[in-house]
Design a protein around this motif. Structure first.
Motif, PDB file in Angstrom:
ATOM      1  N   ALA A 116       0.838  -1.207   0.000  1.00  0.00           N
ATOM      2  CA  ALA A 116       0.000   0.000   0.000  1.00  0.00           C
ATOM      3  C   ALA A 116       0.871   1.254   0.000  1.00  0.00           C
ATOM      4  CB  ALA A 116      -0.947  -0.006   1.197  1.00  0.00           C
ATOM      5  N   ALA A 117       1.960   1.247   0.764  1.00  0.00           N
ATOM      6  CA  ALA A 117       2.872   2.392   0.777  1.00  0.00           C
ATOM      7  C   ALA A 117       3.523   2.567  -0.591  1.00  0.00           C
ATOM      8  CB  ALA A 117       3.933   2.219   1.859  1.00  0.00           C
ATOM      9  N   SER A 118       3.882   1.448  -1.234  1.00  0.00           N
ATOM     10  CA  SER A 118       4.448   1.530  -2.580  1.00  0.00           C
ATOM     11  C   SER A 118       3.439   2.107  -3.557  1.00  0.00           C
ATOM     12  CB  SER A 118       4.909   0.148  -3.048  1.00  0.00           C
ATOM     13  OG  SER A 118       6.012  -0.288  -2.288  1.00  0.00           O
ATOM     14  N   HIS A 119       2.180   1.697  -3.437  1.00  0.00           N
ATOM     15  CA  HIS A 119       1.121   2.237  -4.296  1.00  0.00           C
ATOM     16  C   HIS A 119       0.989   3.749  -4.093  1.00  0.00           C
ATOM     17  CE1 HIS A 119      -2.933   3.172  -5.735  1.00  0.00           C
ATOM     18  NE2 HIS A 119      -2.746   2.160  -6.576  1.00  0.00           N
ATOM     19  N   ARG A 120       0.953   4.179  -2.830  1.00  0.00           N
ATOM     20  CA  ARG A 120       0.844   5.619  -2.560  1.00  0.00           C
ATOM     21  C   ARG A 120       2.024   6.370  -3.178  1.00  0.00           C
ATOM     22  NH1 ARG A 120      -0.869   3.551   2.283  1.00  0.00           N
ATOM     23  NH2 ARG A 120       1.184   3.831   3.265  1.00  0.00           N
TER      24      ARG A 120
ATOM     25  N   PHE B 153      -1.166  -3.419 -13.819  1.00  0.00           N
ATOM     26  CA  PHE B 153      -1.879  -4.449 -13.068  1.00  0.00           C
ATOM     27  C   PHE B 153      -1.687  -4.165 -11.592  1.00  0.00           C
ATOM     28  CE2 PHE B 153      -2.023  -8.496 -10.782  1.00  0.00           C
ATOM     29  CZ  PHE B 153      -3.278  -8.952 -11.182  1.00  0.00           C
ATOM     30  N   HIS B 154      -2.746  -4.407 -10.795  1.00  0.00           N
ATOM     31  CA  HIS B 154      -2.640  -4.200  -9.356  1.00  0.00           C
ATOM     32  C   HIS B 154      -3.540  -5.194  -8.638  1.00  0.00           C
ATOM     33  CE1 HIS B 154      -3.409  -1.539  -5.607  1.00  0.00           C
ATOM     34  NE2 HIS B 154      -2.359  -2.323  -5.413  1.00  0.00           N
ATOM     35  N   ASP B 155      -2.933  -6.053  -7.848  1.00  0.00           N
ATOM     36  CA  ASP B 155      -3.639  -6.904  -6.896  1.00  0.00           C
ATOM     37  C   ASP B 155      -3.224  -6.372  -5.537  1.00  0.00           C
ATOM     38  OD1 ASP B 155      -4.215  -8.807  -4.932  1.00  0.00           O
ATOM     39  OD2 ASP B 155      -3.863 -10.500  -6.264  1.00  0.00           O
ATOM     40  N   PRO B 156      -4.109  -5.673  -4.807  1.00  0.00           N
ATOM     41  CA  PRO B 156      -3.727  -4.998  -3.566  1.00  0.00           C
ATOM     42  C   PRO B 156      -3.090  -5.899  -2.513  1.00  0.00           C
ATOM     43  CG  PRO B 156      -5.935  -4.352  -4.228  1.00  0.00           C
ATOM     44  CD  PRO B 156      -5.517  -5.475  -5.138  1.00  0.00           C
ATOM     45  N   ASP B 157      -3.294  -7.201  -2.605  1.00  0.00           N
ATOM     46  CA  ASP B 157      -2.702  -8.116  -1.631  1.00  0.00           C
ATOM     47  C   ASP B 157      -1.353  -8.661  -2.067  1.00  0.00           C
ATOM     48  OD1 ASP B 157      -4.895  -7.980   0.143  1.00  0.00           O
ATOM     49  OD2 ASP B 157      -5.994  -9.402  -1.120  1.00  0.00           O
ATOM     50  N   GLU B 158      -1.028  -8.538  -3.354  1.00  0.00           N
ATOM     51  CA  GLU B 158       0.147  -9.257  -3.832  1.00  0.00           C
ATOM     52  C   GLU B 158       1.133  -8.460  -4.670  1.00  0.00           C
ATOM     53  OE1 GLU B 158       1.233 -13.383  -6.163  1.00  0.00           O
ATOM     54  OE2 GLU B 158      -0.779 -13.093  -5.377  1.00  0.00           O
ATOM     55  N   VAL B 159       0.659  -7.706  -5.679  1.00  0.00           N
ATOM     56  CA  VAL B 159       1.615  -7.146  -6.639  1.00  0.00           C
ATOM     57  C   VAL B 159       1.081  -5.869  -7.287  1.00  0.00           C
ATOM     58  CG1 VAL B 159       0.783  -8.505  -8.619  1.00  0.00           C
ATOM     59  CG2 VAL B 159       3.187  -7.800  -8.525  1.00  0.00           C
ATOM     60  N   LEU B 160       2.019  -5.016  -7.676  1.00  0.00           N
ATOM     61  CA  LEU B 160       1.731  -3.787  -8.401  1.00  0.00           C
ATOM     62  C   LEU B 160       2.722  -3.731  -9.556  1.00  0.00           C
ATOM     63  CD1 LEU B 160       0.344  -0.953  -8.526  1.00  0.00           C
ATOM     64  CD2 LEU B 160       2.054  -0.198  -6.846  1.00  0.00           C
ATOM     65  N   MET B 161       2.210  -3.622 -10.796  1.00  0.00           N
ATOM     66  CA  MET B 161       3.085  -3.674 -11.971  1.00  0.00           C
ATOM     67  C   MET B 161       2.922  -2.432 -12.840  1.00  0.00           C
ATOM     68  SD  MET B 161       2.674  -7.586 -13.255  1.00  0.00           S
ATOM     69  CE  MET B 161       3.038  -8.951 -12.176  1.00  0.00           C
ATOM     70  N   PHE B 162       4.066  -1.958 -13.354  1.00  0.00           N
ATOM     71  CA  PHE B 162       4.103  -0.786 -14.231  1.00  0.00           C
ATOM     72  C   PHE B 162       4.885  -1.112 -15.490  1.00  0.00           C
ATOM     73  CE2 PHE B 162       4.257   0.696  -9.825  1.00  0.00           C
ATOM     74  CZ  PHE B 162       3.204   1.584  -9.789  1.00  0.00           C
TER      75      PHE B 162
ATOM     76  N   SER C 219       7.868  -4.690 -11.386  1.00  0.00           N
ATOM     77  CA  SER C 219       6.912  -5.411 -10.560  1.00  0.00           C
ATOM     78  C   SER C 219       7.286  -5.220  -9.100  1.00  0.00           C
ATOM     79  CB  SER C 219       6.953  -6.901 -10.930  1.00  0.00           C
ATOM     80  OG  SER C 219       6.113  -7.635 -10.080  1.00  0.00           O
ATOM     81  N   LEU C 220       6.370  -4.655  -8.320  1.00  0.00           N
ATOM     82  CA  LEU C 220       6.559  -4.499  -6.876  1.00  0.00           C
ATOM     83  C   LEU C 220       5.721  -5.580  -6.211  1.00  0.00           C
ATOM     84  CD1 LEU C 220       6.228  -0.619  -6.741  1.00  0.00           C
ATOM     85  CD2 LEU C 220       8.303  -1.992  -6.998  1.00  0.00           C
ATOM     86  N   TRP C 221       6.396  -6.535  -5.602  1.00  0.00           N
ATOM     87  CA  TRP C 221       5.760  -7.751  -5.115  1.00  0.00           C
ATOM     88  C   TRP C 221       5.791  -7.771  -3.603  1.00  0.00           C
ATOM     89  CZ3 TRP C 221       7.924 -13.108  -7.036  1.00  0.00           C
ATOM     90  CH2 TRP C 221       6.936 -14.087  -6.924  1.00  0.00           C
ATOM     91  N   ASP C 222       4.673  -8.027  -2.984  1.00  0.00           N
ATOM     92  CA  ASP C 222       4.597  -8.155  -1.532  1.00  0.00           C
ATOM     93  C   ASP C 222       5.665  -9.137  -1.049  1.00  0.00           C
ATOM     94  OD1 ASP C 222       3.093  -8.081   1.155  1.00  0.00           O
ATOM     95  OD2 ASP C 222       3.123 -10.214   0.616  1.00  0.00           O
ATOM     96  N   LEU C 223       6.419  -8.752  -0.031  1.00  0.00           N
ATOM     97  CA  LEU C 223       7.560  -9.539   0.437  1.00  0.00           C
ATOM     98  C   LEU C 223       7.179 -10.977   0.806  1.00  0.00           C
ATOM     99  CD1 LEU C 223      10.563  -9.681   1.233  1.00  0.00           C
ATOM    100  CD2 LEU C 223       9.907  -8.756   3.466  1.00  0.00           C
TER     101      LEU C 223
ATOM    102  N   ALA D 200      15.421   7.405  -2.414  1.00  0.00           N
ATOM    103  CA  ALA D 200      14.986   6.069  -2.011  1.00  0.00           C
ATOM    104  C   ALA D 200      13.472   6.031  -1.949  1.00  0.00           C
ATOM    105  CB  ALA D 200      15.572   5.702  -0.642  1.00  0.00           C
ATOM    106  N   ASP D 201      12.890   4.939  -2.452  1.00  0.00           N
ATOM    107  CA  ASP D 201      11.442   4.741  -2.374  1.00  0.00           C
ATOM    108  C   ASP D 201      11.096   4.275  -0.956  1.00  0.00           C
ATOM    109  OD1 ASP D 201      11.812   1.969  -2.165  1.00  0.00           O
ATOM    110  OD2 ASP D 201      10.835   1.503  -4.059  1.00  0.00           O
ATOM    111  N   PRO D 202       9.803   4.010  -0.651  1.00  0.00           N
ATOM    112  CA  PRO D 202       9.434   3.635   0.715  1.00  0.00           C
ATOM    113  C   PRO D 202      10.132   2.390   1.259  1.00  0.00           C
ATOM    114  CG  PRO D 202       7.474   4.286  -0.486  1.00  0.00           C
ATOM    115  CD  PRO D 202       8.611   4.220  -1.489  1.00  0.00           C
ATOM    116  N   ASP D 203      10.608   1.499   0.392  1.00  0.00           N
ATOM    117  CA  ASP D 203      11.313   0.311   0.862  1.00  0.00           C
ATOM    118  C   ASP D 203      12.823   0.484   0.850  1.00  0.00           C
ATOM    119  OD1 ASP D 203       9.783  -2.468   1.363  1.00  0.00           O
ATOM    120  OD2 ASP D 203       8.575  -1.087   0.182  1.00  0.00           O
ATOM    121  N   GLY D 204      13.288   1.660   0.537  1.00  0.00           N
ATOM    122  CA  GLY D 204      14.721   1.920   0.545  1.00  0.00           C
ATOM    123  C   GLY D 204      15.436   1.596  -0.752  1.00  0.00           C
ATOM    124  N   PHE D 205      14.703   1.175  -1.792  1.00  0.00           N
ATOM    125  CA  PHE D 205      15.350   0.918  -3.077  1.00  0.00           C
ATOM    126  C   PHE D 205      15.867   2.241  -3.634  1.00  0.00           C
ATOM    127  CE2 PHE D 205      12.505  -2.789  -2.885  1.00  0.00           C
ATOM    128  CZ  PHE D 205      13.454  -3.783  -3.016  1.00  0.00           C
TER     129      PHE D 205
END
Length: 145
Positions: free
Chosen positions: A16-20, A32-41, A50-54, A117-122
């Motif tokens: 959710a933080a990555s989405h924001r 594509f966006h599955d709020p529980d699993e993955v966000l793709m651009f 692809s931002l994938w839930d850890l 850095a993005d919210p996960d530090g990448f």
């Protein structure tokens, strides 16, 4: 095997933080966006970020080394056509909530780059690279005449 990368997948702690950050803050449009699993651009003509839930990431590929100190040993780069655009993009990222890692500086190889850095530090590099390799990764400039 063809010489290309199709997906760049980053395991994120808080989707959710990555989405924001990416959608609401930077204005990116998801493919594509599955709020529980993955966000793709779409990140290029043949590339998807692809931002994938850890937890889902680790269930498929195994434990990650995200829990230790330091940064993930990789960067993502967003190259721009003009030197001035580097500072503009870094400012936009800060406004979206990015942590500033370094202000833009002149590099010894002739370019101008800075990091956030993005919210996960990448770490994202914003780069103006006037050389031939730098031009390889830029989309054509739109004709405004």
């Amino acid at each position: 095997m063809e010489q290309r990368v199709s997906f760049v997948t980053l395991a994120v702690r808080d989707l959710a933080a990555s989405h924001r950050f990416y959608v609401e803050g930077l204005g990116w449009t998801p493919e594509f966006h599955d709020p529980d699993e993955v966000l793709m651009f779409r990140a290029g003509p043949l590339t998807v970020l692809s931002l994938w839930d850890l937890a889902h990431f680790e269930a498929e590929v195994g434990a990650s080394a995200r829990s230790g100190p330091g940064v993930v040993p990789m960067t993502l780069s967003h190259n721009v056509h003009e030197r001035e655009q580097v500072d503009s993009v870094l400012g936009d990222a800060r406004a979206a909530g990015a942590s500033e890692i370094s202000e833009a500086v002149e590099r010894e190889w002739g370019g101008y780059t800075g990091y956030f850095a993005d919210p996960d530090g990448f770490r994202w590099e914003v780069a103006w690279n006037p050389g031939p390799v730098g031009r390889l990764v830029l989309p054509p400039v739109a004709d405004t005449t």
